[in-house]
Scaffold this motif. Structure first.
Motif, mmCIF file in Angstrom:
data_model
loop_
_atom_site.group_PDB
_atom_site.id
_atom_site.type_symbol
_atom_site.label_atom_id
_atom_site.label_comp_id
_atom_site.label_asym_id
_atom_site.label_seq_id
_atom_site.Cartn_x
_atom_site.Cartn_y
_atom_site.Cartn_z
ATOM 1 N N LEU A 70 49.995 7.924 42.385
ATOM 2 C CA LEU A 70 49.650 8.814 42.982
ATOM 3 C C LEU A 70 48.319 9.526 42.774
ATOM 4 O O LEU A 70 48.333 9.029 41.258
ATOM 5 N N GLN A 71 48.295 10.491 43.720
ATOM 6 C CA GLN A 71 46.182 10.708 43.004
ATOM 7 C C GLN A 71 47.189 12.330 42.802
ATOM 8 O O GLN A 71 45.729 12.869 42.070
ATOM 9 N N HIS A 72 47.810 13.156 43.685
ATOM 10 C CA HIS A 72 47.730 14.399 43.265
ATOM 11 C C HIS A 72 49.426 14.494 43.537
ATOM 12 O O HIS A 72 50.536 14.460 43.691
ATOM 13 N N ILE A 73 49.584 16.393 42.272
ATOM 14 C CA ILE A 73 50.268 16.400 42.081
ATOM 15 C C ILE A 73 51.230 16.383 43.497
ATOM 16 O O ILE A 73 52.646 16.484 43.745
ATOM 17 N N ASP A 74 50.335 17.576 43.759
ATOM 18 C CA ASP A 74 51.447 17.986 45.708
ATOM 19 C C ASP A 74 52.806 16.876 46.155
ATOM 20 O O ASP A 74 53.400 16.419 46.266
ATOM 21 N N GLU A 75 51.586 15.141 46.019
ATOM 22 C CA GLU A 75 52.394 14.227 46.141
ATOM 23 C C GLU A 75 53.849 14.250 45.875
ATOM 24 O O GLU A 75 54.273 13.322 45.947
ATOM 25 N N ALA A 76 53.979 14.502 44.393
ATOM 26 C CA ALA A 76 54.933 13.761 43.624
ATOM 27 C C ALA A 76 56.204 14.797 42.930
ATOM 28 O O ALA A 76 57.213 14.304 43.426
ATOM 29 N N VAL A 77 55.754 16.198 43.938
ATOM 30 C CA VAL A 77 56.553 17.048 43.277
ATOM 31 C C VAL A 77 57.933 17.850 44.426
ATOM 32 O O VAL A 77 58.882 17.844 44.331
ATOM 33 N N PRO A 78 57.920 17.632 45.777
ATOM 34 C CA PRO A 78 58.909 17.115 46.671
ATOM 35 C C PRO A 78 59.707 16.048 46.625
ATOM 36 O O PRO A 78 60.618 16.409 46.194
ATOM 37 N N ALA A 79 59.249 14.866 45.671
ATOM 38 C CA ALA A 79 59.997 14.207 46.119
ATOM 39 C C ALA A 79 60.815 13.983 44.433
ATOM 40 O O ALA A 79 62.160 14.021 44.621
ATOM 41 N N LEU A 102 52.890 20.780 34.137
ATOM 42 C CA LEU A 102 52.071 20.361 34.908
ATOM 43 C C LEU A 102 52.902 20.335 35.943
ATOM 44 O O LEU A 102 53.994 21.342 36.763
ATOM 45 N N LEU A 103 53.556 18.953 35.723
ATOM 46 C CA LEU A 103 54.971 18.289 36.972
ATOM 47 C C LEU A 103 56.181 19.366 36.662
ATOM 48 O O LEU A 103 56.879 20.221 37.761
ATOM 49 N N ALA A 104 56.661 19.560 35.724
ATOM 50 C CA ALA A 104 57.671 20.385 35.414
ATOM 51 C C ALA A 104 58.129 21.589 36.017
ATOM 52 O O ALA A 104 58.866 22.549 36.248
ATOM 53 N N TYR A 105 56.858 22.892 36.170
ATOM 54 C CA TYR A 105 56.572 24.049 36.305
ATOM 55 C C TYR A 105 56.037 24.364 37.988
ATOM 56 O O TYR A 105 56.391 24.582 38.021
ATOM 57 N N GLU A 106 55.664 22.812 37.850
ATOM 58 C CA GLU A 106 55.546 22.783 39.795
ATOM 59 C C GLU A 106 56.876 22.945 40.694
ATOM 60 O O GLU A 106 56.817 23.336 41.847
ATOM 61 N N VAL A 107 58.229 21.274 40.161
ATOM 62 C CA VAL A 107 59.084 21.411 40.545
ATOM 63 C C VAL A 107 59.556 23.232 40.527
ATOM 64 O O VAL A 107 60.708 22.740 41.232
#
Length: 264
Positions: A70-79, A102-107
């Motif tokens: 993955l290249q962008h956080i937005d690609e990971a968060v929904p899944a 950052l991932l935990a925060y965005e999720v």
């Protein structure tokens, strides 16, 4: 939640955990750049049976090595959010180190925006607050030699890996993709989360001002605290005993409390 419909089988690709007795709470752990979720599994023994360690595994590493990075956080968060929602219902907390913070925060925000259950605790580690980040650090654009030098400076990758051309050939694309996720990240103004935020920081990590860490506190409507650890950016490896004790202390109230944060 109709907007989060990942199957249990799909969730298993994203979450590493060890079979064990029923726990009272799940601790979802999010990796730093270049990390493999398996590094968190030894925490299970230290944290005890009441806490189930669930490590988030991004594509391109471990059993997911053949999947595109993955290249962008937005690609990971929904899944990730869908994988969490697909598990049997249980209170949970988030821990994320560096990129993982950052991932935990965005999720957390993703779950809140869709009416999902929220973590009882958000623990962000080794990361400046969303508005205190340095956008000029484009580490993913470095050539291989310079990137290896950065990894040596961070002191989180075993020297034998950095000295092995074959292993580096496998590692550097992962690191580069993860650094790009971190470099391209930009916070979106949103209402604070109704979740306590605890910030873990290494005394010898790079920071110009404590305010870079305290920036996180404005993202919680119910308060936060800053905990310091001996060591640099990877104090999670060098101060493990202190880290486990601190995690248990923070999570303990969540094991006893009944209310669950939920938006709406």
């Amino acid at each position: 939640m109709t907007s989060m419909t990942l199957s249990s089988a799909g969730a298993q690709r994203w979450i590493l955990r060890r079979a064990g007795p029923p726990a009272a709470l799940r601790l979802f752990c999010f990796c730093y750049a270049g990390g493999n979720a398996a590094v968190y599994l030894p925490w299970q023994g230290a944290l005890g049976p009441d806490i189930e360690v669930c490590a988030i595994q991004l594509p391109g590493r471990g059993a997911r090595f053949a999947e595109p990075l993955l290249q962008h956080i937005d690609e990971a968060v929904p899944a990730i959010a869908q994988a969490i929602a697909a598990l049997p219902d249980l209170p949970f907390a988030f821990f994320g180190h560096s990129l993982g913070a950052l991932l935990a925060y965005e999720v957390s925000h993703y779950l809140r925006e869709r009416g999902g259950a929220l973590p009882r605790q958000l623990i962000v580690s080794g990361a400046h607050g969303p508005r205190a980040r340095n956008p000029k650090r484009q580490l993913h654009l470095l050539d291989d030699a310079a990137l290896v030098s950065e990894l040596e400076r961070y002191d989180g990758t075993p020297p034998q890996v950095l000295a092995n051309p074959g292993l580096l050939e496998l590692l550097l694309p992962i690191v580069r993709a993860d650094f790009r996720m971190a470099s391209d990240y930009a916070d979106t103004p949103r209402a604070p989360l109704p979740v306590p935020i605890t910030v873990f920081a290494g005394r010898d990590d790079e920071f110009d001002d404590v305010a870079q860490y305290e920036d996180w506190f404005s993202d919680s409507s119910v308060g936060g605290e800053l905990a310091w650890f001996d060591g640099g950016h990877f104090f999670i490896n060098s101060a493990t005993d202190q880290l486990m004790a601190q995690l248990q202390m923070i999570i303990a109230p969540s094991l006893r409390s009944e209310p669950r944060y939920r938006h709406g």
